[in-house]
Design an enzyme around this catalytic site. Structure first.
Site, PDB file in Angstrom:
ATOM      1  N   GLU A 106       0.833  -1.203   0.000  1.00 35.76           N
ATOM      2  CA  GLU A 106       0.000   0.000   0.000  1.00 35.76           C
ATOM      3  C   GLU A 106       0.869   1.254   0.000  1.00 35.76           C
ATOM      4  OE1 GLU A 106      -3.418  -0.310   2.771  1.00 35.76           O
ATOM      5  OE2 GLU A 106      -3.089   1.813   3.192  1.00 35.76           O
ATOM      6  N   ASP A 108       0.225   5.307   0.630  1.00 33.83           N
ATOM      7  CA  ASP A 108      -0.848   6.182   1.149  1.00 33.83           C
ATOM      8  C   ASP A 108      -0.550   7.665   1.216  1.00 33.83           C
ATOM      9  OD1 ASP A 108      -2.441   4.054   2.013  1.00 33.83           O
ATOM     10  OD2 ASP A 108      -1.432   3.951   3.940  1.00 33.83           O
ATOM     11  N   GLU A 110      -2.718  10.523   3.198  1.00 34.12           N
ATOM     12  CA  GLU A 110      -3.886  10.753   4.043  1.00 34.12           C
ATOM     13  C   GLU A 110      -3.846  12.181   4.561  1.00 34.12           C
ATOM     14  OE1 GLU A 110      -5.208   6.581   6.035  1.00 34.12           O
ATOM     15  OE2 GLU A 110      -3.413   7.495   6.884  1.00 34.12           O
TER      16      GLU A 110
END
Ligand SMILES: *[C@@H]1O[C@H](CO)[C@@H](O)[C@H](O)[C@H]1NC(C)=O
Length: 293
Positions: A106, A108, A110
């Site tokens: 993953e 990311d 955010e």
């Protein structure tokens, strides 16, 4: 004679640095439906300009999200996002790539909202083979709620680079030689979402989402994806050597990019797992190689 030599080397220098400063191929703006489909709470997504721009809505009932139609093995992915304006404390706006299995990979972005006038935090993370715990947090050098800004990921066999408006803010090198897993064989989809995370996002969960301010709205556009779509041609994706993102100029940051990433780290870092000795008494192997940054 000496003077012309000096001029020539100066020209050469500026030419090479121009070539080295190659940013990933220019992102192409496409309508939402070309690359993406809604994931859940379809009625919380609004479409504008024939799908060239959308809004995600979060209220006390639900957030919403969308995902790429295809799965990709390496490439360049970018999204223009305008974060939730005003009081956004407790909300998280995310743009990430993830594989679909248990030992997942993953990448990311955010964005953690805040009270009106207080700064957003950008948290990035990288999971490889199911292992994450590689959080970095920065403040941005602009207010991300005022206008659209471009957030991008370059993922090739050599490195993963996070960009904000083409400025590299984080690089995760392939450190396979140091025993660190690197995402190389699991295709990923691109996900975007807006949801409530007031149990952890703002000052560790101290600030709660103020539902009287709902709906919270984030804008998205320029749905660019330039990756190898495994769902279309897995064999073709196996031949990574020929893809533009693996060309020599994308295997490492160039001098100008290292300079910018240093600037970001020095001026805007809030947290870096690489320097958190309480959590990691042993410095994580992938952090060792960029200790000098
Ligand atoms: C919100 O603003 C406060 C005060 O400026 C800051 O300490 C905090 O890091 C900001 N972001 C979040 C997500 O809490």
């Amino acid at each position: 004679m000496e003077f012309s030599l000096w001029i020539r080397s100066l020209i050469l220098l500026s030419l090479t640095s121009a070539a080295l400063s190659a940013t990933p191929r220019k992102p192409v703006d496409v309508p939402f439906g070309r690359n993406y489909v809604p994931t859940w709470a379809f009625d919380h997504i609004k479409y504008f300009n024939e799908g060239s721009e959308i809004e995600l809505l979060l209220d006390k009932y639900t957030g919403t999200g969308f995902q790429s139609k295809g799965s990709y093995l390496f490439g360049h992915f970018s999204m223009n996002i305008k974060m939730v304006p005003g009081d956004s404390a407790g909300t998280v706006t995310a743009f990430y790539l993830s594989s679909q299995n248990a030992d997942h990979d993953e990448i990311d972005f955010e964005f953690l909202g805040n009270r009106t006038g207080q700064p957003y935090i950008l948290q990035t993370n990288v999971f490889t083979g199911g292992q994450g715990n590689r959080e970095q947090r920065i403040f941005l050098w602009f207010d991300p709620t005022k206008a659209y800004h471009r957030y991008s990921v370059l993922w090739n066999m050599y490195q993963i680079v996070f960009f904000v408006d083409n400025i590299p803010i984080r690089v995760f090198k392939n450190s396979k030689k140091l025993g660190v897993k690197f995402p190389f064989d699991q295709p990923m989809k691109v996900y975007n979402s807006l949801w409530n995370a007031d149990d952890w996002a703002t000052r560790g969960g101290l600030e709660k989402t103020d539902w009287s301010k709902a709906p919270f709205i984030a804008g998205y556009k320029s749905f660019h994806i330039d990756g190898c779509e495994t769902s279309v041609n897995a064999k073709y994706c196996a031949k990574q050597g020929r893809k533009w993102w693996n060309r020599p100029e994308f295997r490492d940051l160039d001098a100008a990019q290292w300079k910018r990433i240093k600037w970001v780290r020095k001026k805007f870092t809030i947290y870096n797992y690489c320097t958190d000795r309480t959590r990691f008494p042993q410095i994580p192997p992938e952090c060792r190689r960029d200790r000098d940054i």
